[in-house]
Design a protein around this motif. Structure first.
Motif, PDB file in Angstrom:
ATOM      1  N   ALA A 192     -54.219 -33.757  20.072  1.00 41.60           N
ATOM      2  CA  ALA A 192     -54.057 -33.391  21.478  1.00 41.60           C
ATOM      3  C   ALA A 192     -54.942 -32.193  21.810  1.00 41.60           C
ATOM      4  CB  ALA A 192     -52.593 -33.072  21.780  1.00 41.60           C
ATOM      5  N   ALA A 193     -54.988 -31.224  20.898  1.00 41.18           N
ATOM      6  CA  ALA A 193     -55.845 -30.054  21.123  1.00 41.18           C
ATOM      7  C   ALA A 193     -57.316 -30.445  21.109  1.00 41.18           C
ATOM      8  CB  ALA A 193     -55.571 -28.997  20.051  1.00 41.18           C
ATOM      9  N   LEU A 194     -57.657 -31.377  20.236  1.00 44.38           N
ATOM     10  CA  LEU A 194     -59.044 -31.854  20.169  1.00 44.38           C
ATOM     11  C   LEU A 194     -59.463 -32.457  21.506  1.00 44.38           C
ATOM     12  CD1 LEU A 194     -61.568 -32.555  18.373  1.00 44.38           C
ATOM     13  CD2 LEU A 194     -60.443 -34.741  17.899  1.00 44.38           C
ATOM     14  N   LYS A 195     -58.584 -33.214  22.128  1.00 47.79           N
ATOM     15  CA  LYS A 195     -58.905 -33.853  23.403  1.00 47.79           C
ATOM     16  C   LYS A 195     -58.883 -32.863  24.551  1.00 47.79           C
ATOM     17  CE  LYS A 195     -59.652 -36.880  26.600  1.00 47.79           C
ATOM     18  NZ  LYS A 195     -61.063 -37.310  26.835  1.00 47.79           N
ATOM     19  N   THR A 196     -57.833 -32.055  24.644  1.00 47.49           N
ATOM     20  CA  THR A 196     -57.711 -31.181  25.814  1.00 47.49           C
ATOM     21  C   THR A 196     -58.737 -30.057  25.809  1.00 47.49           C
ATOM     22  OG1 THR A 196     -56.023 -29.842  24.692  1.00 47.49           O
ATOM     23  CG2 THR A 196     -55.259 -31.658  26.096  1.00 47.49           C
ATOM     24  N   ARG A 197     -59.094 -29.528  24.618  1.00 47.60           N
ATOM     25  CA  ARG A 197     -60.010 -28.397  24.565  1.00 47.60           C
ATOM     26  C   ARG A 197     -61.474 -28.812  24.442  1.00 47.60           C
ATOM     27  NH1 ARG A 197     -57.018 -23.727  24.296  1.00 47.60           N
ATOM     28  NH2 ARG A 197     -58.890 -22.918  25.341  1.00 47.60           N
ATOM     29  N   PHE A 198     -61.729 -29.934  23.747  1.00 54.07           N
ATOM     30  CA  PHE A 198     -63.116 -30.334  23.503  1.00 54.07           C
ATOM     31  C   PHE A 198     -63.480 -31.703  24.087  1.00 54.07           C
ATOM     32  CE2 PHE A 198     -62.147 -27.192  20.277  1.00 54.07           C
ATOM     33  CZ  PHE A 198     -63.270 -26.394  20.280  1.00 54.07           C
ATOM     34  N   GLY A 199     -62.473 -32.450  24.534  1.00 49.29           N
ATOM     35  CA  GLY A 199     -62.750 -33.707  25.216  1.00 49.29           C
ATOM     36  C   GLY A 199     -62.921 -34.905  24.308  1.00 49.29           C
ATOM     37  N   PHE A 200     -62.561 -34.794  23.025  1.00 42.98           N
ATOM     38  CA  PHE A 200     -62.741 -35.902  22.089  1.00 42.98           C
ATOM     39  C   PHE A 200     -61.396 -36.466  21.663  1.00 42.98           C
ATOM     40  CE2 PHE A 200     -66.388 -32.998  21.282  1.00 42.98           C
ATOM     41  CZ  PHE A 200     -67.365 -33.812  21.834  1.00 42.98           C
ATOM     42  N   SER A 201     -61.322 -37.787  21.573  1.00 43.45           N
ATOM     43  CA  SER A 201     -60.079 -38.448  21.186  1.00 43.45           C
ATOM     44  C   SER A 201     -59.950 -38.627  19.682  1.00 43.45           C
ATOM     45  CB  SER A 201     -59.975 -39.819  21.875  1.00 43.45           C
ATOM     46  OG  SER A 201     -59.988 -39.671  23.282  1.00 43.45           O
ATOM     47  N   SER A 202     -61.068 -38.482  18.965  1.00 39.37           N
ATOM     48  CA  SER A 202     -61.030 -38.648  17.511  1.00 39.37           C
ATOM     49  C   SER A 202     -62.080 -37.746  16.880  1.00 39.37           C
ATOM     50  CB  SER A 202     -61.286 -40.111  17.125  1.00 39.37           C
ATOM     51  OG  SER A 202     -62.563 -40.525  17.581  1.00 39.37           O
ATOM     52  N   PHE A 203     -61.911 -37.503  15.589  1.00 37.69           N
ATOM     53  CA  PHE A 203     -62.864 -36.695  14.845  1.00 37.69           C
ATOM     54  C   PHE A 203     -64.044 -37.562  14.395  1.00 37.69           C
ATOM     55  CE2 PHE A 203     -58.952 -34.219  14.108  1.00 37.69           C
ATOM     56  CZ  PHE A 203     -59.417 -32.943  14.409  1.00 37.69           C
ATOM     57  N   ARG A 204     -65.173 -36.921  14.220  1.00 35.55           N
ATOM     58  CA  ARG A 204     -66.293 -37.578  13.563  1.00 35.55           C
ATOM     59  C   ARG A 204     -66.009 -37.613  12.060  1.00 35.55           C
ATOM     60  NH1 ARG A 204     -71.753 -34.988  16.382  1.00 35.55           N
ATOM     61  NH2 ARG A 204     -71.138 -35.355  18.553  1.00 35.55           N
TER      62      ARG A 204
END
Length: 624
Positions: A14-26
């Motif tokens: 959730a933090a990855l999406k809300t702060r950086f805009g990505f739904s999954s990690f590379r």
């Protein structure tokens, strides 16, 4: 919620999406983030474009206190801070571009907990007043949660961008033993990795080595000849950003001027320009005000421009590692990009001349160890340039990685070259060396070729070499053919080159195997014609023709917003994000929020503007 709780739950995503805009990690990112949140020392080797910055920025956001990032270049730290601030992540930097009053203000802000990340140059961090005063106060106040050493290969004398100041960073471990230390870099051989661990005194670090394979990059080697500039000009006329690397400042200036005279928005970059001019030229390039940067190796480290579609090396790079690093500035966004190396025999002579300049400044005596290492590195580059095997496979082997199959995205894989039997020519060439050796004479390849082709130069006649039995026996072959024979003999270990003030050739044991007919010599034919842009699939080219006008509209809007904010366009959105907008055509802010690369801050700042533009464009299309 604590950092460890986040590491164990869905809130991390959730933090990855809300702060950086990505739904999954590379690939590889999640494991690094979890080790960082667990407070372990770590060494992470991730190729350019692999997303290494997020691996320490996300943990910094999720933990109390501040993360200190040691970065080698002003441009690098400023670029990352701009990207963070556009995502509403409080970050700042301190470097020599700031007035002392601004430095003091930012340090006060850091002490009061206003920032999550603070970027510093190693020289600043190691100043006695800063190290003993500021760092101690920060660590004892709201707390430093981690030290990050970015571009960590600079620590190692075996790395390609060694910085002596980086060697002193082990002082962080001695003074702040309880604070985790993270080392990140894009390229490091196994030897460099171990040196980084030793020099930084990392405690039982988690070591993450991502694949160095970047399949979106096409690698090719082209002969340097009279048509080379025309090929470069054709690339430069495409609507895409590119970098041209040259070995000398003179070549940079000449090539930039020539491109400008042909209507290309090209700018030079090298150490001979003033710092202000370099800054202006670099800024113009990353803001899309100039399409082409012609540069020496002084340009590039820390430049985060994601949409460089091609990198051309107009001269031989110094090492295979530096070539990987420099060419890797193409396609950071993951879209297809080209990496082309131009190569000629003259490049070898230039490289050898530069190696011979490695001498003791006081005595003028050759620095034999440095020269030996430089020649070894040159041989690796030449083997890459002249090889007929998969280019990517050669690069990956250098970093200790094995490619299980051919890559399918380099010139040798796409257009395999036929091997020609040049045993007779090799025997003739080696015989020429042998005839001269009988006279206790040794010469370089160019002179040997003159003998074989029956040159009537006065020097050759005066030396009595027109009387040799090998004189003129190869006149039916061009100079280029004989040069390829000479290079193949050297690269295959069938002759050796020594330095007696200048390059001379001599025989070895393998030479006699060829002369006795016990060994064949095969040489690859000349490379095929260069590919054109239409051969590269993916990226902007995979949009439907009818979608291109909307893509161009969104790019124009992005450029306008970037200019208003004084930031590069990619700080607003990457090209890949714009293409997803075109494909999905979000009509509402809820739909816009699902686009990869759109976090809460960008949704609030840009969502309405872009959805309005998309609706207007679709409306115009439906009425025509």
């Amino acid at each position: 919620m604590t950092a460890n709780a986040l590491a164990d739950g869905a809130d991390l995503f959730a933090a990855l999406k809300t702060r950086f805009g990505f739904s999954s990690f590379r690939p590889g990112q999640e494991a690094i983030v979890r080790d960082a949140l667990a407070g372990r020392d770590l060494l992470a080797i991730m190729p350019t474009g692999g997303g290494k910055s997020l691996c320490f920025q996300l943990p910094a956001v999720l933990q109390p206190g501040i993360t200190l990032v040691i970065s080698p270049l002003i441009a690098l730290m400023q670029d990352q801070v701009r990207l963070l601030q556009d995502n509403d992540i409080p970050a700042t930097y301190i470097n020599s571009s700031l007035e002392s009053s601004e430095v003091s203000a930012r340090l006060r802000g850091a002490a009061q907990g206003e920032y999550k990340l603070l970027y510093l140059a190693p020289e600043r961090l190691l100043q006695s007043g800063f190290f003993d005063g500021v760092l101690t106060r920060l660590a004892g106040g709201r707390g430093i949660n981690a030290f990050v050493v970015d571009e960590a290969h600079c620590v190692s004398e075996w790395g390609h961008d060694f910085r002596p100041e980086y060697r002193q960073l082990a002082a962080l471990r001695r003074r702040f033993e309880h604070i985790p230390l993270f080392a990140f870099t894009a390229t490091a051989t196994p030897r460099v990795r171990q040196d980084i661990i030793n020099q930084l005194a990392l405690h039982d670090p988690a070591v993450h080595v991502a694949s160095f394979n970047r399949p979106n990059l096409y690698y090719g080697v082209r002969p340097k000849n009279k048509r080379t500039y025309d090929e470069l000009l054709a690339r430069a006329r495409e609507d895409s950003a590119g970098i041209v690397y040259c070995l000398s400042r003179k070549r940079v200036d000449e090539l930039a001027l020539q491109l400008q005279s042909d209507g290309i928005e090209a700018l030079p970059y090298h150490a001979g320009l003033s710092a202000e001019q370099r800054r202006r030229n670099q800024e113009a390039f990353i803001r899309d005000d100039a399409r082409v940067m012609v540069a020496t190796i002084a340009f590039g480290m820390g430049i985060n421009k994601p949409d460089v579609r091609w990198v051309v090396h107009y001269d031989l790079p110094r090492t295979l590692e530096s070539y990987y690093q420099e060419s890797g500035r193409a396609g950071r966004d993951g879209d297809p990009a080209e990496c082309i190396l131009y190569f000629s025999a003259a490049d070898i002579r230039t490289a050898e001349f530069l190696i011979q300049q490695k001498v003791d400044p006081d005595t003028g005596a050759p620095l034999e160890d440095e020269q030996r290492l430089a020649r070894q590195q040159l041989r690796q580059v030449l083997n890459y340039a002249e090889s007929t095997e998969c280019r990517r496979g050669i690069q990956l082997r250098y970093f200790g990685e094995v490619l299980p199959d051919s890559c399918g995205n380099c010139d040798n894989c796409r257009n395999p070259r036929q091997q020609q039997d040049r045993t007779i020519e090799a025997q003739q060439f080696l015989s020429c060396i042998a005839r001269l050796a009988q006279r206790r004479e040794r010469f370089g390849a160019a002179y040997l070729i003159d003998i074989l082709r029956g040159s009537q130069s006065q020097r050759l006649i005066d030396n009595g070499h027109a009387q040799l039995s090998v004189y003129g026996i190869g006149k039916q072959h061009s100079v280029d053919t004989w040069r390829s024979v000479a290079r193949a003999l050297l690269h295959q270990g069938l002759a050796q080159e020594t330095q007696d003030g200048y390059s001379v050739l001599s025989l070895n044991a393998a030479s006699w195997e060829v002369l006795r007919g016990e060994r064949k010599v095969h040489i690859a034919e000349a490379p095929a014609s260069p590919r054109r842009k239409s051969d590269v699939s993916g990226g902007a080219d995979d949009l439907h023709v009818a979608d291109q006008p909307l893509f161009d509209k969104l790019r124009a809007l992005r450029k306008k917003l970037a200019d208003q904010s004084g930031v590069p366009p990619y700080v607003i959105f990457h090209d890949a994000t714009l293409r997803e907008m075109v494909r999905r055509a979000p009509a509402s802010l809820e739909e816009f929020a699902t686009i990869p690369g759109v976090g809460q801050a960008k949704l609030a700042r840009y969502g309405q503007l872009f959805t309005d533009e998309i609706r207007a464009a679709r409306s115009r299309t439906s009425t025509t």
